[in-house]
Scaffold this active site. Sequence first.
Site, mmCIF file in Angstrom:
data_model
loop_
_atom_site.group_PDB
_atom_site.id
_atom_site.type_symbol
_atom_site.label_atom_id
_atom_site.label_comp_id
_atom_site.label_asym_id
_atom_site.label_seq_id
_atom_site.Cartn_x
_atom_site.Cartn_y
_atom_site.Cartn_z
ATOM 1 N N MET A 1 -1.038 -2.214 1.104
ATOM 2 C CA MET A 1 -2.211 -2.674 1.841
ATOM 3 C C MET A 1 -1.885 -2.854 3.320
ATOM 4 S SD MET A 1 -5.332 -3.614 1.880
ATOM 5 C CE MET A 1 -6.106 -4.140 3.394
ATOM 6 N N HIS B 1 1.159 5.993 5.530
ATOM 7 C CA HIS B 1 -0.287 5.809 5.334
ATOM 8 C C HIS B 1 -0.723 4.428 5.823
ATOM 9 C CE1 HIS B 1 -4.144 6.237 3.034
ATOM 10 N NE2 HIS B 1 -4.025 4.926 2.992
ATOM 11 N N GLU B 2 -0.046 3.401 5.372
ATOM 12 C CA GLU B 2 -0.457 2.047 5.758
ATOM 13 C C GLU B 2 -0.253 1.833 7.257
ATOM 14 O OE1 GLU B 2 -2.185 0.918 3.552
ATOM 15 O OE2 GLU B 2 -1.361 1.948 1.812
ATOM 16 N N GLY C 1 -1.036 0.478 -4.479
ATOM 17 C CA GLY C 1 0.246 0.899 -3.928
ATOM 18 C C GLY C 1 0.670 0.002 -2.771
HETATM 19 N N1 BES Z 1 -6.443 0.054 1.775
HETATM 20 C C1 BES Z 1 -5.728 0.573 0.671
HETATM 21 C C2 BES Z 1 -5.301 -0.474 -0.306
HETATM 22 C C3 BES Z 1 -6.387 -0.983 -1.207
HETATM 23 C C4 BES Z 1 -6.981 -0.153 -2.092
HETATM 24 C C5 BES Z 1 -6.769 -2.270 -1.193
HETATM 25 C C6 BES Z 1 -7.964 -0.648 -2.944
HETATM 26 C C7 BES Z 1 -7.747 -2.743 -2.031
HETATM 27 C C8 BES Z 1 -8.337 -1.929 -2.931
HETATM 28 C C9 BES Z 1 -4.468 1.288 1.124
HETATM 29 O O1 BES Z 1 -4.488 1.766 2.411
HETATM 30 C C10 BES Z 1 -4.322 2.491 0.256
HETATM 31 O O2 BES Z 1 -5.123 3.358 0.345
HETATM 32 N N2 BES Z 1 -3.302 2.515 -0.597
HETATM 33 C C11 BES Z 1 -3.088 3.551 -1.563
HETATM 34 C C12 BES Z 1 -1.892 4.383 -1.238
HETATM 35 C C13 BES Z 1 -2.150 5.427 -0.207
HETATM 36 C C14 BES Z 1 -0.891 6.181 0.123
HETATM 37 C C15 BES Z 1 -3.223 6.409 -0.596
HETATM 38 C C16 BES Z 1 -2.853 2.856 -2.888
HETATM 39 O O3 BES Z 1 -2.627 1.650 -2.878
HETATM 40 O O4 BES Z 1 -2.918 3.526 -3.907
HETATM 41 ZN ZN ZN Z 2 -5.495 3.563 2.736
#
Ligand code: BES
Ligand code: ZN
Length: 872
Positions: A281, A315-316, A279
């Site tokens: 980063m 969230h981010e 989603g």
């Molecule tokens: N840190 C993650 C993004 C990420 C996830 C990078 C897996 C690499 C591998 C980011 O903060 C995150 O959790 N994004 C979620 C959305 C969030 C609202 C739960 C996502 O990308 O689904």
């Molecule tokens: Zn996250």
Amino acid sequence: MSVTPKKRENYKPLLWTPINILLDFQIYKNYTFVTSNILFEKNDQNNIKNFTLESSIELNGIDLETINLQVSLDNKPFYNIDIKIIFINDELISISIPKDAVQVRILSKVKLYPSDNSSLEGLYESNQMLCTQCEPEGFRKITWFPDRPDCLSIFKVKIEAPLSFNTMLSNGNLIDEGILKDCNDKPIRHFKIWNDPFPKPSYLFALVVGNLEVTVSNFTTSSNKKINLQIYTEIGNKHLTGHAMNSLKKAMDWDERKYGLEYDLECFMIVAVSHFNMGAMENKGLNIFNSKFILADLNCATDFDLQNIEAIVAHEYFHNWTGNRVTCRDWFQLTLKEGLTVFRDQEFSAEMNDIGVKRIEDVRLLRSIQFPEDAGSNKHPIRPDEYLEINNFYTPTVYEKGAEVIRMIYNYLGEKLYRKGMDVYFDMFDGKAVTCEDFLKALELGSNLDLDLFKKWYTQVGTPKLNITRVAHNDKITLNLSQTINEYKSCLPIPIAISLIDKKGDLVQFSINNLKLQYEHIFLLSKSNDKVEISGHKDIVIPSLLRRFSAPVNIKTDLTISEYLHILRHDNDPFNKWEAIQNLYLSCVINEENISSITSILNYFLSEKIISSSLLAYLLELPSKNALENLYNVSDPIDVYNTRRNLIKKIALSLQNIFEKTVSRLINDDIKRSNQMGKRLLLGKILNYLVLIDSKIGIQLAENISVSDNMTLSSIGLKSLCQGDSKNSIKHLNNFYLKWEGNSLVLEKWFEMMSTLNVDGEGVNFIKKLLFHQAFDYKNPNKLRSVLGSFQRENILLFHANDSSGYNFVSEQIILIDLKNPQAAARLILPLTRFNNYSELRKEKMKQALHKIYKKNNLSSDLSEIIAKALK
Ligand code: BES
Ligand code: ZN
């Protein structure tokens, strides 16, 4: 592939830390040179006393065309040092350092080919834009580095590129820029230099180079610092950033109010990219987003999209403190930042929207994706003990269950003490890489309460079963409570929020185990069996149990149908109203006679307008496929699909009248107003019912709004039409396609709806054809999810077709996807591994499709870990 799992217990702190790193990116059309200059010093943080011995520095690197690599000790010339460079394998270098060295410098130059990088990690190209994704282990695809989250360095980044790219971004603050000229004084290239003053792990590094548009705004923090806010998009999309920008400001304000946390750099940048595995980063100061979660207006985005954007932007942003300023010691601690940040974004969204409804939405998600995971082949504790591929552990368990665990602790401490604990957390660990124990320790110090009991939630797999039965005496009730998990008696701490509702429907005061009178008690069950005594109330009462879903458990009670009906009607906890009707719907599967008592209450809610439209919308929703499957020891997805559909039809027939009246009432001038989200949600749910029973009024209305200029209405209309005749659905979907041809994000909705269709005589071929559609893009994970994700989730009859054509289709596609994008493949395969309580025959069929993939050579470690576990 390597089959030795990484284990949490094997964590070792590093002897040498990369204090700072200078990165130089020379961008050319077809390749990029990355030069890095890293200064290492001895790690004194962990009191390491091993420096009497010879030590070594390990560097990770994947697919790097290494042009040179040099080492220097204590500022001596690079060429002069006699040092052994050992390649352990082609992804790991170990450099041994003599025992008397104090400083080590490592210089490297590598050549990258971003346009050949289809994995979407490391440095890659998306529609002419260069961007990075480094979490968790993508930085090693950019340069040689100790790519682990406990290595915190100060990054300084120089980017040099052709003038055709107007944007060159990296983390932190811009400190220099300039133009490079050729020998005739003609400008040919330009550069920018970025400096991030906050030490960070490599997974938070980011770089974006492209020809982009930017929307600028600002936010003044509580200490009066003016922060520059920028959202970058591909050209032509600038007008779609308003909602994301507003969401960002709300999130910044909320974090100051709720946690006293301010933003810490001069600018905060967001870049929207088309090709993105996840989603979004949280890279420090430079968040990179899947464009689906930035670009929106009422014309092209649904209410659901807008809410997602608000939640994900928040969230981010929240990660800036929970994740970036305080980060994870190792990837086993992932829930430290993700569980906590999900809890924070849930609380934020609850406050921005409707607390009660948000809780229902969160629990729905938990039950539909986390509970099955916790019962399936990829089950793991919120803090896993081992993994082959860390990418496979960004799971609903680590995220959603992780957030539930923090929610329990939050409720246990209460808002004030929790806040004190969080203050201690940031005081103690700012600038550090820590563990889940550290987090709990900070909360204990701040609150002065013992949280030892809760530690078990970090190590235990599975969803606990909570059983509650009553024995009534004259003026007392005894509740017998018991818990089990995975067939074993166990004892996790389970907070159970309890209220009593009297005959009139009011909450009454009562006392638990002779404590003071209250309207609600939270009893902490910490043994496998316990009894509580309820007293102090008058009259006959019905208990409302596990209010607000106060713990992530499967609850069974001895409440009767008429008691559930009473709770549905009167409980002031929206969650327990919804929970009551879920139980009532489930009871209809066994006894259809219960339908009429449910519909009579729904009729009352629909006509009296005493509850909000959005709550009512959720009350109209039947239990998920998974909830129904759990009614049986052995279940079949097709039977469950049919059962569910029949139940929907019966309810629709019994409420047809009021449904038709309600939709006609809802469709008025007001319905498009942005504050009428609840009404649109309700309209959508009712239209689904009406189309399924061929209601003329329903179908007519759905057709009318399917061409609305409001995307929520248009998509409600189309989705409900998809419940009916497939020829008719295609006709309307075609119109939608023609209207939105060229808008890639909106076409994802079209692909998603097309993939749910079951067209006579075409079967799975209809879905296959979508993959060859001109608007389809194999390299774009959103497109893959819109077809393959939606097909497996929604197209039950075709996916689970008895001739295995659905399973075979999916497995063939996964093999192709894995060659390009292993992370995407490993996520898309998950539905094919969810066969826990299916019949042996069906299990065999699904396993055969998995075997077909597993047989292939060169499977990624991502995919093979998931499949191996499922086949075991
Ligand atoms: N840190 C993650 C993004 C990420 C996830 C990078 C897996 C690499 C591998 C980011 O903060 C995150 O959790 N994004 C979620 C959305 C969030 C609202 C739960 C996502 O990308 O689904
Ligand atoms: Zn996250």
